[in-house]
Design an enzyme around this catalytic site. Structure first.
Site, PDB file in Angstrom:
ATOM      1  NE  ARG A 106       2.028   3.984  -4.308  1.00 32.58           N
ATOM      2  CZ  ARG A 106       2.219   4.543  -3.123  1.00 32.58           C
ATOM      3  NH1 ARG A 106       3.183   4.092  -2.333  1.00 32.58           N
ATOM      4  NH2 ARG A 106       1.438   5.503  -2.695  1.00 32.58           N
ATOM      5  CG  ASP A 154      -0.825   2.877  -2.668  1.00 29.81           C
ATOM      6  OD1 ASP A 154      -1.416   3.879  -3.093  1.00 29.81           O
ATOM      7  OD2 ASP A 154      -0.173   2.865  -1.609  1.00 29.81           O
ATOM      8  CG  HIS A 180      -2.910   5.561  -0.685  1.00 30.50           C
ATOM      9  ND1 HIS A 180      -2.070   6.139  -1.605  1.00 30.50           N
ATOM     10  CD2 HIS A 180      -2.701   6.224   0.485  1.00 30.50           C
ATOM     11  CE1 HIS A 180      -1.355   7.102  -1.009  1.00 30.50           C
ATOM     12  NE2 HIS A 180      -1.731   7.183   0.253  1.00 30.50           N
ATOM     13  CG  ASP A 239      -1.581   5.876   4.057  1.00 31.19           C
ATOM     14  OD1 ASP A 239      -2.372   4.947   3.814  1.00 31.19           O
ATOM     15  OD2 ASP A 239      -0.598   6.131   3.344  1.00 31.19           O
ATOM     16  CD  GLU A 240       0.004  10.002   2.113  1.00 33.29           C
ATOM     17  OE1 GLU A 240       0.894  10.855   2.170  1.00 33.29           O
ATOM     18  OE2 GLU A 240       0.069   8.988   1.390  1.00 33.29           O
ATOM     19  CD1 TRP A 283       1.794   7.310   8.813  1.00 33.04           C
ATOM     20  CD2 TRP A 283       3.118   8.410   7.394  1.00 33.04           C
ATOM     21  NE1 TRP A 283       0.987   8.076   7.999  1.00 33.04           N
ATOM     22  CE2 TRP A 283       1.782   8.762   7.107  1.00 33.04           C
ATOM     23  CE3 TRP A 283       4.137   8.981   6.622  1.00 33.04           C
ATOM     24  CZ2 TRP A 283       1.438   9.663   6.103  1.00 33.04           C
ATOM     25  CZ3 TRP A 283       3.792   9.871   5.611  1.00 33.04           C
ATOM     26  CH2 TRP A 283       2.454  10.198   5.361  1.00 33.04           C
ATOM     27  CG  ASP A 307      10.704   6.204   0.624  1.00 31.32           C
ATOM     28  OD1 ASP A 307      10.998   6.301   1.842  1.00 31.32           O
ATOM     29  OD2 ASP A 307       9.664   6.704   0.135  1.00 31.32           O
ATOM     30  CB  THR A 309       8.781   0.574  -4.662  1.00 32.01           C
ATOM     31  OG1 THR A 309       7.390   0.284  -4.854  1.00 32.01           O
ATOM     32  CG2 THR A 309       9.348  -0.327  -3.603  1.00 32.01           C
TER      33      THR A 309
HETATM   34  C1  ACM Z   1       2.657   6.699   4.299  1.00 29.88           C
HETATM   35  O1  ACM Z   1       3.874   6.906   4.135  1.00 29.88           O
HETATM   36  N1  ACM Z   1       1.767   7.295   3.528  1.00 29.88           N
HETATM   37  C2  ACM Z   1       2.181   5.817   5.323  1.00 29.88           C
END
Ligand code: ACM
Ligand code: ZN
Length: 796
Positions: free
Chosen positions: A188, A217, A292, A356-357, A423, A450, A499
């Protein structure tokens, strides 16, 4: 002497000595509080009389000619040289040396059954560190470092101003968890090789042993892959939108200027791996899949479902649907090639594959993905993700490595040997441990560095959330609900530094420090009653060390927050002042001026019956320790007056309902604080009935802007006044002049001052922009308007 006389003498002695006995017992108590201040707290410290003094003639003795031990010795001598310009000699010939030595010794049976354990004994003539493995000696050195004056952290390179005395003591120590980690997101925002090394030093200083390196990412691919050069030629660069808020950035155009970014060459990666290894830190590289992956797909769109084209994202984007195609065998070949190069660079056991995501919209539409689901007899796209991860795991395992992924890899079934990084809370970790899988705990609630660490208004912009130091400290990584066997799967704990909102190294340091100190104690030390207070006592010394090291650390711990309660019967506001810092001396002012060392000390809630600016800070020895906090308490004419709304507020942001806008309670920068009334895609149109005519001098309404939460200031606010509630006269109109694109979260009062206008009813119209603008992360989505208070000043 007979017993009676003995008894009498004893009686008199005791009677004479009561005073000094008392003194002795309190002195005893004092000595129980260790003079040395070490973070993370060692298991056992015994302090003795006297000290060992490091002089230029002190030698570091390593009886074994072990390379790793030699590294530890050189690490220490380099530290001393850097700070004090003294070159200590390292030797392995012990015969004549028994004095003025620092002995680093590997022993077969360490102080505890743990490779990372060490025993440190400081005597007047010598220091001895013993451990089973070199890493234990290294941790002994880290402790020794904290026994020296804080100036050991400096880079002055000249003779010390004070003697390098180390108090005599013995310490026995070993870590609670074997995974003590921190993640750094370099996608990021890009961070230089030099900063990455500093980051590794920071981990080492806190006895952490795992550096999770988030290398890829949507916003940048940061690791050179020889076979696929476009990953860094294209994937490492994006349009420079740094001047805009993360969630207010136009995305890069095809063939547009892509000038923000960077990457690490394989040569640089090897250098960093070796640097980490010298500090007993294992690097866990993360290569994100299947989601990602915008940066990878910008370079190689053929591994997506649609074929692209794509660009590297310049900031926030929502939702991200372009992910690797799970239907193409070529995708797996591509990823295996990448992982092969990655595994050759990183000698550690674990490879993190993200997971993730991943939004599955394209998988639902893609014929190849659907064909894969059919062929493999999978139930749905969740199971397709599980297929994806299992297939990658088979490959990673075939190379002798272990796969680790974020907790989404549980969905659709875990790969056989996968380790889960929990997480989204701890439930993923609990479930994985119950299934017999290893787990790293890293929940957002306690491990996301963060998040804000103090009052939002006093902190640099952050992604949201609230994670003060004491919450990090309070974290218990092993959920008590697990039985002993399951609990054995909790390998440890890790904090993450995403970040998006952290563009610079100084900012990164600010977010890391001092929360890393709390994390280190969670990861290393056993839980202790009263631990927080004791930790804060030691932290003061740690701050000295940070200062000497030139680290920009947060002092948010030393901030005051206000809790206000309005008492309608008395027309008074009660202000409570709080801080997470134990035994802090809060001083405050009510005259609008900065509090100073002789301002009143806060003892109990302060009661106010008129509009007042309250300012407060924490003082020690005449100095303000942290940021100053202020709040304006408005005791105004509309308090508790009924409000009629033309359009309803959203139920989930009612702020208590009917009287929210006249309850005298101001909102904070946190839109979830229960004080903001929210209007989704609706205007705020409110009529306040003051009960009788007043001469109205000023009308204000408070609004919030937080574009990450889709909350915008009103486009325009109009004010009107009426005697009867039917016929309104204009009293002012204001347009918003603050650009939502560049500004951080803020609270703005829209106010008009009036002259000689009398009235009983006030009507306010605030215009909602209704939809998020085209540059926003969610263009076209419903926009929110948040108001906390309508304030009226006037006279009867
Ligand atoms: C995450 O915070 N997406 C692992
Ligand atoms: Zn597909």
């Amino acid at each position: 002497m007979n017993t009676l006389i003995k008894g009498l003498i004893l009686f008199f002695l005791i009677a004479l000595n009561t005073g000094s006995l008392k003194a002795a017992s309190s002195a005893n108590k004092q000595t129980q509080k260790p003079k040395v201040k070490i973070i993370p707290r060692p298991i056992e410290i015994k302090e003795h009389e006297g000290f060992f003094r490091i002089t230029p003639r002190t030698q570091v003795l390593i009886p074994e000619k072990d390379k790793a031990v030699l590294h530890v010795a050189h690490y220490f001598t380099a530290l001393i040289h850097r700070a004090f310009g003294i070159s200590l000699k390292t030797t392995s010939s012990s015969s004549s040396l028994l004095q003025n030595i620092i002995l680093l010794s590997l022993i077969e049976k360490g102080p505890f059954d743990n490779d990372e354990a060490y025993r440190l004994s400081v005597e007047k003539n010598r220091i001895k560190i013993e451990a089973r493995k070199a890493c234990g000696l290294f941790y002994g050195i880290q402790t020794l470092r904290q026994l020296l004056p804080a100036s050991v952290e400096s880079e002055r390179g000249r003779a010390p101003e004070e003697a390098l005395d180390i108090p005599c003591l013995t310490i026995k120590d070993f870590p609670r968890y074997r995974w003590r980690g921190m993640m750094l997101d370099v996608s990021r925002h890009f961070f230089s090789k030099e900063f990455v090394k500093k980051f590794i030093d920071y981990l080492a200083m806190h006895k952490l042993n795992t550096f999770h390196w988030h290398l890829t990412d949507d916003q940048g691919w940061r690791i050179e892959i020889k076979k696929y050069p476009r990953l860094t030629q294209i994937g490492a660069w994006r349009a420079d939108m740094e001047k805009y808020h993360w969630n207010a950035r136009n995305q890069q155009k095809q063939n547009g200027d892509a000038v923000y970014g960077g990457f690490y060459t394989q040569e640089e990666i090897r250098e960093i791996v070796s640097y980490a290894s010298d500090r007993f830190i294992t690097i866990v590289p993360e290569i994100e899949m299947p989601g990602h992956t915008s940066a990878a797909l910008a370079a190689y769109p053929e591994y997506s479902c649609t074929g692209g084209p794509f660009t590297v994202l310049s900031g926030g984007y929502w939702p991200i649907t372009d992910i690797f195609c799970a239907g193409k065998d070529e995708t797996f070949a591509f990823l295996e090639d990448i992982l092969t190069e990655v595994m050759a660079l990183f000698p550690g056991r674990y490879i993190h594959i993200g997971g993730d995501e991943a939004t599955k919209t394209e998988w639902e539409k893609c014929p190849l993905c659907q064909a894969r689901i059919k062929k493999e007899c999978l139930r749905d796209e969740q199971e397709l993700q599980s297929y994806f991860i299992r297939r990658i795991e088979r490959f990673i395992a075939s190379q002798g490595k272990r796969l680790i992924g974020w907790d989404e890899i549980l969905e659709g079934g875990l790969a056989p040997q996968a380790t889960v990084m929990s997480w989204r809370g701890t439930s993923g970790g609990i479930e994985a441990a119950r299934q017999g899988h290893d787990v790293i705990m890293s929940p957002t609630s306690h491990c996301y560095f963060d998040y804000y660490q103090g009052e939002r208004g006093l902190e640099p912009p952050a992604i949201g959330g609230y994670l003060p130091l004491n919450r990090v400290y309070a974290y218990e990584p092993t959920p008590p609900i697990l039985n002993t066997e399951e609990a054995g799967h909790i390998l440890g704990v890790q904090a993450n530094l995403w970040t998006e909102y952290i563009p610079t190294e100084q900012h990164a340091e600010y977010m890391i420090f001092p929360r890393i100190a709390a994390l280190s104690e969670v990861a290393w030390s056993p839980k202790e009653e009263g631990g927080w207070k004791n930790f804060c006592f030691r932290l003061v010394k740690q701050f000295d060390r940070y200062r000497e090291a030139g680290i920009r650390y947060a002092r948010s711990l030393y901030s005051v927050s206000f809790d206000t309660v309005y008492v309608p019967e008395k027309k008074e506001m009660t202000v409570n002042m709080k801080t997470e810092c134990p035994n802090a001396r809060i001083r405050y002012s009510l005259d609008g001026k900065s509090p100073h060392p002789s301002s009143p000390a806060y003892e109990s809630p302060v009661t106010l019956d008129k509009t007042t600016i309250v300012r407060a800070g924490i003082f020690k020895e005449g100095e303000l320790q942290g940021p100053e906090t202020r709040t304006t308490i408005n005791i105004h004419k509309a308090i508790n007056k009924p409000v009629t709304l033309t359009y309803p507020y959203a139920e989930k942001y009612s702020a208590g309902g009917a009287f929210a806008l006249t309850d005298c309670l101001r909102g904070t920068m946190d839109h979830h604080d229960g004080r903001w009334q929210g209007f989704e895609s609706e205007d705020l149109e409110a009529v306040v009935d003051l009960g009788s005519d007043l001469t109205i001098e000023k009308i204000s309404v408070g609004f919030l802007q937080n574009i990450s939460a889709w909350i915008f200031l009103p486009l325009e606010v109009t004010f009107e006044v009426s005697h009867d509630g039917h016929h309104f006269k204009p009293a002012g109109q204001l347009s918003n002049t603050i650009s939502p694109r560049t500004h951080r979260t803020l609270i703005k009062d829209f106010s008009v001052s009036l002259k000689e206008i009398r009235g009983r009813f006030i009507r306010i119209r605030a215009v909602n922009r209704r939809t998020c603008p085209e540059w926003h992360i969610a263009p076209g989505e419903e926009a929110w308007l948040f108001a906390d208070e309508i304030m009226v000043e006037g006279s009867e």
